[in-house]
Design an enzyme around this catalytic site. Sequence first.
Site, PDB file in Angstrom:
ATOM      1  N   HIS A  64      74.761 -79.848  41.513  1.00 39.20           N
ATOM      2  CA  HIS A  64      73.840 -79.064  40.700  1.00 39.20           C
ATOM      3  C   HIS A  64      74.272 -78.962  39.238  1.00 39.20           C
ATOM      4  O   HIS A  64      75.453 -78.861  38.930  1.00 39.20           O
ATOM      5  CB  HIS A  64      73.558 -77.694  41.320  1.00 39.20           C
ATOM      6  CG  HIS A  64      74.717 -76.741  41.415  1.00 39.20           C
ATOM      7  ND1 HIS A  64      74.991 -75.828  40.428  1.00 39.20           N
ATOM      8  CD2 HIS A  64      75.633 -76.524  42.382  1.00 39.20           C
ATOM      9  CE1 HIS A  64      76.033 -75.084  40.806  1.00 39.20           C
ATOM     10  NE2 HIS A  64      76.452 -75.493  41.979  1.00 39.20           N
ATOM     11  N   GLU A 198      70.500 -74.341  41.756  1.00 35.05           N
ATOM     12  CA  GLU A 198      71.263 -74.143  43.000  1.00 35.05           C
ATOM     13  C   GLU A 198      71.717 -72.707  43.113  1.00 35.05           C
ATOM     14  O   GLU A 198      71.707 -72.111  44.188  1.00 35.05           O
ATOM     15  CB  GLU A 198      72.466 -75.091  43.039  1.00 35.05           C
ATOM     16  CG  GLU A 198      73.229 -75.100  44.366  1.00 35.05           C
ATOM     17  CD  GLU A 198      74.357 -74.085  44.471  1.00 35.05           C
ATOM     18  OE1 GLU A 198      74.946 -73.974  45.560  1.00 35.05           O
ATOM     19  OE2 GLU A 198      74.667 -73.377  43.474  1.00 35.05           O
ATOM     20  N   GLU A 199      72.143 -72.147  41.982  1.00 34.44           N
ATOM     21  CA  GLU A 199      72.719 -70.799  41.996  1.00 34.44           C
ATOM     22  C   GLU A 199      71.701 -69.733  42.385  1.00 34.44           C
ATOM     23  O   GLU A 199      72.058 -68.605  42.696  1.00 34.44           O
ATOM     24  CB  GLU A 199      73.342 -70.462  40.626  1.00 34.44           C
ATOM     25  CG  GLU A 199      74.503 -71.369  40.202  1.00 34.44           C
ATOM     26  CD  GLU A 199      75.753 -71.219  41.068  1.00 34.44           C
ATOM     27  OE1 GLU A 199      75.789 -70.350  41.952  1.00 34.44           O
ATOM     28  OE2 GLU A 199      76.691 -72.007  40.860  1.00 34.44           O
TER      29      GLU A 199
HETATM   30 CO    CO Z   1      78.071 -71.413  42.285  1.00 29.98          CO
HETATM   31 ZN    ZN Z   2      78.025 -74.592  42.961  1.00 27.25          ZN
END
Ligand code: CO
Ligand code: ZN
Length: 342
Positions: A64, A198-199
Amino acid sequence: MFNTVEELIKSLTETFGPSGEEETVRTMIANLVRDRADRVFEDALGNLYAVKESNRPRIMISAHMDEIGVMVTNIDENGFLRIAPLGGVNPIMLLGQRIRFKNGLTGTVYHEKFKELKELDWSKLYADIGQRDAAAAENNVKIGDSACLAQPFNNLPGGRCLAKAMDDRVGCAVLIETLRRLPERLPQEVCFVFSIQEELGLRGAKTAAYSYEPDFGIAVDVTLVGDTPKAPTMAVSLGQGPAIKVKDSSILCHPRVRQLMVETAENNNISHQLEVLERGGTDAGAIHLSREGVPSGAISIPCRYVHSPSEMIDLKDVLNAVELMVKLLTKEWPFSEESNVF
Ligand code: CO
Ligand code: ZN
């Protein structure tokens, strides 16, 4: 181009890219991979793909681009900003830290008066960008603007490095360097995905896996370690090699994919460790649940102080992860188009 992986990591980690604002990172990576892949393109949400075309199976490898950060929620009459987290940010990590907006504006995060540390939550935090009133502040930032942490990359004696956003620019660096070292033609198709958000819950990897339709998935991300003073018990240490994931809270890695990784590491004498992560997820969690299911695994770079302004990694682990990826992708994966039972 960068002369060393270390220079590549420095440049990637110092770039601005909180979740939803991956553009600068994406442009940088696209320029680095364009000549190394058969097709390089973006999708509607902003994931970046670099495909080395070949026969099936298709392997999707994801790292990511986004990093944790904060978003402006309010600007008061004295020019102070209120902020909310983007991703898993502990407010304690932000005290006295610098933050940086896309336009280069820098500020610091501080706190209102409080009695006990446990009262310290987001409502007690504010950011100060040094402006005298709301109008001056609003000339520089708007509600909804995002900021990342503003720490430089540092090289420590002995080969360890500190930076913000090692999570997961170090994974992006592994993919870029792997792509650079791969031969012209591979026995199967490989698609490197540099994913978004992604986070915030593996969002980019979810749509990327849906559109690319991989037969296998691999995430490359950081993982926690158990090698610091009185750390929670965890059998992963810095410098002991890339960690082959067994599970985290988003996935139980497919045993055959994991086995392929372990065999490859053993046959090539690449130091490695096994990872059981009790909290946290990776892009593999989204990939393996796409469509009818995709056998997936993950390779993790051990990292201290994940989601802090000073994430520490060991360059040896990065180089070994690249080595493992190259060996893994140049060997022929067992696969049959008639049956997807692996
Ligand atoms: Co992270
Ligand atoms: Zn990560």
